[in-house]
Design a protein around this motif. Structure first.
Motif, PDB file in Angstrom:
ATOM      1  N   GLU A 299       0.953  -1.070  -0.089  1.00  0.00           N
ATOM      2  CA  GLU A 299      -0.050   0.063  -0.035  1.00  0.00           C
ATOM      3  C   GLU A 299       0.721   0.988  -0.049  1.00  0.00           C
ATOM      4  OE1 GLU A 299      -2.858  -0.036   3.338  1.00  0.00           O
ATOM      5  OE2 GLU A 299      -3.671  -1.913   2.579  1.00  0.00           O
ATOM      6  N   LEU A 300       1.889   1.283   0.911  1.00  0.00           N
ATOM      7  CA  LEU A 300       2.839   2.376   0.769  1.00  0.00           C
ATOM      8  C   LEU A 300       3.557   2.562  -0.443  1.00  0.00           C
ATOM      9  CD1 LEU A 300       4.506   1.961   4.290  1.00  0.00           C
ATOM     10  CD2 LEU A 300       2.749   3.860   3.570  1.00  0.00           C
ATOM     11  N   GLU A 302       2.233   1.628  -3.339  1.00  0.00           N
ATOM     12  CA  GLU A 302       1.440   2.280  -4.443  1.00  0.00           C
ATOM     13  C   GLU A 302       1.332   3.677  -4.122  1.00  0.00           C
ATOM     14  OE1 GLU A 302      -2.237   0.031  -4.017  1.00  0.00           O
ATOM     15  OE2 GLU A 302      -1.233  -1.661  -5.036  1.00  0.00           O
ATOM     16  N   GLU A 303       1.200   4.243  -2.917  1.00  0.00           N
ATOM     17  CA  GLU A 303       1.043   5.531  -2.811  1.00  0.00           C
ATOM     18  C   GLU A 303       2.368   6.565  -3.150  1.00  0.00           C
ATOM     19  OE1 GLU A 303       0.287   6.217   1.370  1.00  0.00           O
ATOM     20  OE2 GLU A 303      -1.568   5.193   1.611  1.00  0.00           O
ATOM     21  N   TRP A 304       3.518   5.858  -2.983  1.00  0.00           N
ATOM     22  CA  TRP A 304       4.849   6.342  -3.229  1.00  0.00           C
ATOM     23  C   TRP A 304       4.882   6.547  -4.680  1.00  0.00           C
ATOM     24  CZ3 TRP A 304       8.595   3.881  -6.034  1.00  0.00           C
ATOM     25  CH2 TRP A 304       9.875   4.563  -6.148  1.00  0.00           C
ATOM     26  N   LYS A 306       2.265   6.479  -6.977  1.00  0.00           N
ATOM     27  CA  LYS A 306       1.205   7.585  -7.418  1.00  0.00           C
ATOM     28  C   LYS A 306       1.835   9.039  -7.208  1.00  0.00           C
ATOM     29  CE  LYS A 306      -3.566   8.575  -7.101  1.00  0.00           C
ATOM     30  NZ  LYS A 306      -3.428  10.061  -7.059  1.00  0.00           N
ATOM     31  N   ALA A 307       2.368   8.982  -6.175  1.00  0.00           N
ATOM     32  CA  ALA A 307       2.919  10.469  -5.688  1.00  0.00           C
ATOM     33  C   ALA A 307       3.994  10.795  -6.820  1.00  0.00           C
ATOM     34  CB  ALA A 307       3.488  10.701  -4.296  1.00  0.00           C
TER      35      ALA A 307
END
Length: 318
Positions: A299-300, A302-304, A306-307
């Protein structure tokens, strides 16, 4: 550790400074001379891979300085190296590559058309710590020294060179026996017992019938059968004669400095270190790397990710 620690741990390093030698390696040639009497009455000598010059010092001390001033012109000593070194009285320097035939021609010209009576070489490659590789490179350097010696050494002359006692020692011994009637491996006491370093002492040089001086490394690789006479099934056993110098001083022992000890600086620092060009080049390079980020949470990640995509999109828009 203080600056005197090496003087305590290495007696030959200390003595070299006290007696005026540029390096402790001078004692290795001195002990070879004491054992085999190589330099008596000689007037023409070549020191290959000579820098910083300790072996050239020994040649000058034994061949040049004992003569009266009016007879010293008869002695010709030439030191060959790609590196520069401080002058030594009685020694002429030649900055050249020992693997080139032009260097051999320059040496013979220096002797007025005559050839050397002895060739010595204490050259060694920079150590990598990989013993097999270091021994291989040292063997190639020895063959280069031997190759030029077949051009510049007179019949009956002598040859002394560093060797690493390893897998190829017997094969190098076989190569040397092609050109010298008497060959042995010599271990001076100035060389540490823990070191695989030793020296070949080869005497009574004579070119084999029909042999034309050439680069022996090329000959070895192109025509190995020309000097290694062996069958693949039953290679012959080669017994290499070994001579050890027995002295009062032990290079692996620690000696007390004594009450009269006075610290001395090294006699001569290198003028052009082999690694000098590398230092100059690397000083102009900024060797920095971006950090590597390892993420184990999906999850982290994917967030990284996407950012990162969003930032790239905004950069593209600008």
């Amino acid at each position: 550790m203080g600056r005197t620690s090496k003087d305590k741990r290495d007696i030959f390093y200390r003595l070299a400074k006290e007696q005026g030698w540029r390096a402790r390696s001078a004692f290795k040639l001195l002990q070879a001379e004491e054992t085999f009497h190589l330099l008596g009455g000689l007037t023409r000598a070549v020191d290959l891979c000579a820098a910083p010059g300790s072996w050239s010092q020994v040649l000058a001390k034994r061949m040049y300085e004992p003569l009266p001033p009016e007879e010293r012109d008869k002695v010709k000593i030439i030191a060959v190296d790609l590196q520069g070194m401080a002058p030594i009285e009685g020694v002429t320097q030649l900055r050249a590559d020992i693997s080139k035939e032009s260097t051999a021609e320059a040496i013979i010209k220096f002797f007025g058309g005559e050839k050397a009576q002895i060739v010595v070489s204490d050259g060694a490659p920079d150590s990598t710590g990989m013993h097999d590789f270091d021994a291989y490179v040292q063997g190639e350097l020895l063959l280069s020294a031997l190759s030029i010696s077949t051009f510049i050494l007179e019949t009956g002359g002598s040859f002394v060179s560093k060797i690493y006692r390893a897998d190829r020692t017997s094969r190098l011994y076989t190569q040397l026996k092609r050109f010298f009637k008497d060959v042995c491996v010599f271990k001076p006491s100035a060389s540490r017992n823990s070191s695989i370093e030793a020296f070949v002492v080869a005497r009574q040089f004579c070119l084999p019938e029909g042999h034309k001086p050439c680069n022996l490394i090329t000959e070895w690789h192109d025509h190995p059968e020309s000097w290694v006479c062996r069958k693949k099934e039953n290679p012959p056993v080669v017994h290499v004669p070994f001579v050890a110098y027995k002295g009062d001083l032990d290079s692996d022992r620690t000696y007390d400095l004594g009450e009269d000890y006075v610290y001395k600086e090294p006699v001569q620092q290198p003028l052009t270190a082999a690694y000098q060009d590398i230092l100059k080049k690397t000083s102009q390079i900024n060797i920095k790397y971006e950090g590597i980020r390892v993420m184990h949470d999906e999850e982290l990640f994917e967030e990284w990710f996407k950012a990162g995509v969003d930032q790239n999109s905004s950069h593209d828009a600008n």
